[in-house]
Design an enzyme around this catalytic site. Sequence first.
Site, PDB file in Angstrom:
ATOM      1  N   LYS A 235      48.930  45.083  31.574  1.00  0.00           N
ATOM      2  CA  LYS A 235      49.101  44.389  32.852  1.00  0.00           C
ATOM      3  C   LYS A 235      49.650  42.972  32.672  1.00  0.00           C
ATOM      4  O   LYS A 235      50.539  42.555  33.409  1.00  0.00           O
ATOM      5  CB  LYS A 235      47.771  44.336  33.609  1.00  0.00           C
ATOM      6  CG  LYS A 235      47.878  43.632  34.974  1.00  0.00           C
ATOM      7  CD  LYS A 235      46.614  43.797  35.805  1.00  0.00           C
ATOM      8  CE  LYS A 235      46.711  43.038  37.114  1.00  0.00           C
ATOM      9  NZ  LYS A 235      45.447  43.070  37.866  1.00  0.00           N
ATOM     10  N   HIS A 236      49.097  42.223  31.717  1.00  0.00           N
ATOM     11  CA  HIS A 236      49.450  40.798  31.590  1.00  0.00           C
ATOM     12  C   HIS A 236      50.302  40.489  30.349  1.00  0.00           C
ATOM     13  O   HIS A 236      51.284  39.766  30.438  1.00  0.00           O
ATOM     14  CB  HIS A 236      48.174  39.949  31.551  1.00  0.00           C
ATOM     15  CG  HIS A 236      47.286  40.137  32.739  1.00  0.00           C
ATOM     16  ND1 HIS A 236      47.558  39.563  33.965  1.00  0.00           N
ATOM     17  CD2 HIS A 236      46.130  40.837  32.904  1.00  0.00           C
ATOM     18  CE1 HIS A 236      46.605  39.896  34.832  1.00  0.00           C
ATOM     19  NE2 HIS A 236      45.723  40.676  34.214  1.00  0.00           N
TER      20      HIS A 236
ATOM     21  N   GLU B 146      44.524  44.806  29.571  1.00  0.00           N
ATOM     22  CA  GLU B 146      44.981  43.406  29.578  1.00  0.00           C
ATOM     23  C   GLU B 146      46.383  43.287  28.979  1.00  0.00           C
ATOM     24  O   GLU B 146      47.218  42.531  29.479  1.00  0.00           O
ATOM     25  CB  GLU B 146      43.980  42.516  28.823  1.00  0.00           C
ATOM     26  CG  GLU B 146      42.645  42.360  29.556  1.00  0.00           C
ATOM     27  CD  GLU B 146      42.800  41.720  30.935  1.00  0.00           C
ATOM     28  OE1 GLU B 146      43.469  40.693  31.044  1.00  0.00           O
ATOM     29  OE2 GLU B 146      42.254  42.278  31.913  1.00  0.00           O
TER      30      GLU B 146
ATOM     31  N   HIS C 185      38.340  37.189  29.343  1.00  0.00           N
ATOM     32  CA  HIS C 185      38.816  38.243  30.238  1.00  0.00           C
ATOM     33  C   HIS C 185      40.297  38.486  29.948  1.00  0.00           C
ATOM     34  O   HIS C 185      40.704  39.609  29.744  1.00  0.00           O
ATOM     35  CB  HIS C 185      38.581  37.853  31.705  1.00  0.00           C
ATOM     36  CG  HIS C 185      38.953  38.936  32.682  1.00  0.00           C
ATOM     37  ND1 HIS C 185      38.531  38.968  33.973  1.00  0.00           N
ATOM     38  CD2 HIS C 185      39.740  40.035  32.530  1.00  0.00           C
ATOM     39  CE1 HIS C 185      39.028  40.048  34.583  1.00  0.00           C
ATOM     40  NE2 HIS C 185      39.765  40.709  33.735  1.00  0.00           N
TER      41      HIS C 185
HETATM   42  P1  AMP Z   1      42.706  42.163  35.697  1.00  0.00           P
HETATM   43  O1  AMP Z   1      43.267  43.514  36.135  1.00  0.00           O
HETATM   44  O2  AMP Z   1      43.172  41.729  34.334  1.00  0.00           O
HETATM   45  O3  AMP Z   1      42.894  41.117  36.762  1.00  0.00           O
HETATM   46  O4  AMP Z   1      41.156  42.347  35.517  1.00  0.00           O
HETATM   47  C1  AMP Z   1      40.405  43.042  36.418  1.00  0.00           C
HETATM   48  C2  AMP Z   1      39.925  44.285  35.771  1.00  0.00           C
HETATM   49  O5  AMP Z   1      39.275  43.998  34.564  1.00  0.00           O
HETATM   50  C3  AMP Z   1      38.946  45.017  36.632  1.00  0.00           C
HETATM   51  O6  AMP Z   1      39.206  46.393  36.531  1.00  0.00           O
HETATM   52  C4  AMP Z   1      37.630  44.657  36.003  1.00  0.00           C
HETATM   53  O7  AMP Z   1      36.675  45.623  36.258  1.00  0.00           O
HETATM   54  C5  AMP Z   1      37.999  44.592  34.554  1.00  0.00           C
HETATM   55  N1  AMP Z   1      37.103  43.752  33.770  1.00  0.00           N
HETATM   56  C6  AMP Z   1      36.800  42.471  33.979  1.00  0.00           C
HETATM   57  N2  AMP Z   1      35.972  42.013  33.037  1.00  0.00           N
HETATM   58  C7  AMP Z   1      35.732  43.051  32.199  1.00  0.00           C
HETATM   59  C8  AMP Z   1      34.955  43.206  31.027  1.00  0.00           C
HETATM   60  N3  AMP Z   1      34.252  42.206  30.504  1.00  0.00           N
HETATM   61  N4  AMP Z   1      34.974  44.419  30.454  1.00  0.00           N
HETATM   62  C9  AMP Z   1      35.682  45.444  30.946  1.00  0.00           C
HETATM   63  N5  AMP Z   1      36.443  45.352  32.049  1.00  0.00           N
HETATM   64  C10 AMP Z   1      36.470  44.164  32.677  1.00  0.00           C
END
Ligand code: AMP
Length: 226
Positions: free
Chosen positions: A118-119, A115, A61
């Site tokens: 944001k991170h 990713e 993730h």
């Molecule tokens: P984050 O913002 O990095 O905390 O991750 C959350 C976001 O990532 C949310 O919008 C999720 O829907 C998305 N997300 C999580 N896993 C996946 C994945 N395998 N593929 C696409 N989007 C993802």
Amino acid sequence: MGVKGWAILKFLMFQSLFVSQSQEDFDFFYLVVQWPGAYCDTKRSCCYPTSGKPDADFGIHGLWPNYKDGSYPSNCDPDSQFDRSQIEDLLSGMKKNWPTLSCPSNEGFNFWEHEWEKHGTCSESVMDQHDYFKNTLKLKDKANLLQILTNSGINPDDGFYDLNKITKAIKDGIGFTPGLQCNKDPERNSQLYQIYLCVDTSGSEFIECPVLPRGRCPSKLQFAKF
Ligand code: AMP
């Protein structure tokens, strides 16, 4: 102030400049991996990437800079936009190990862009974009989580397993306690959704977690088929 005083002041100013540039602005990373079966069997469902159904393995993730108090920085550098040309050499590894599951079906660049922005931009003092993705792939490989679990008789077979047994298998396999996160399938069964491992600020070694994420896992949880 005498000549000596100025010299000391100049030295201190130079030193503080140097220190502020070399220090990281976070305390550790979470490497977060996800069980695709648990992403896909919820009410929201999922879409396989354009390259096809991902392997029945944990997918990445993200690699998330975090603070010891449980909070985290995000979207640290709007000027550092995701640039797909920087990960060209990593694409086959990305598609295999960092599969997108969001709808509509796509290659994965949207997920990776999210990713990074944001991170990843919050650990730019340690890793540029290419190294951020390369390093995350390396960490996932090193963790070998599915192998660790199946070696302990914990298989993605829709069976229910003890939370403590899963935690212990990973602790014995990696040397550090993981954070586990559950979600619910349409029958409201809690299932293993994501595993959090902590990584030092250089992004290379697993460490004991300074703080574990709140995971909402009951004492018995399902390991879904995929
Ligand atoms: P984050 O913002 O990095 O905390 O991750 C959350 C976001 O990532 C949310 O919008 C999720 O829907 C998305 N997300 C999580 N896993 C996946 C994945 N395998 N593929 C696409 N989007 C993802």
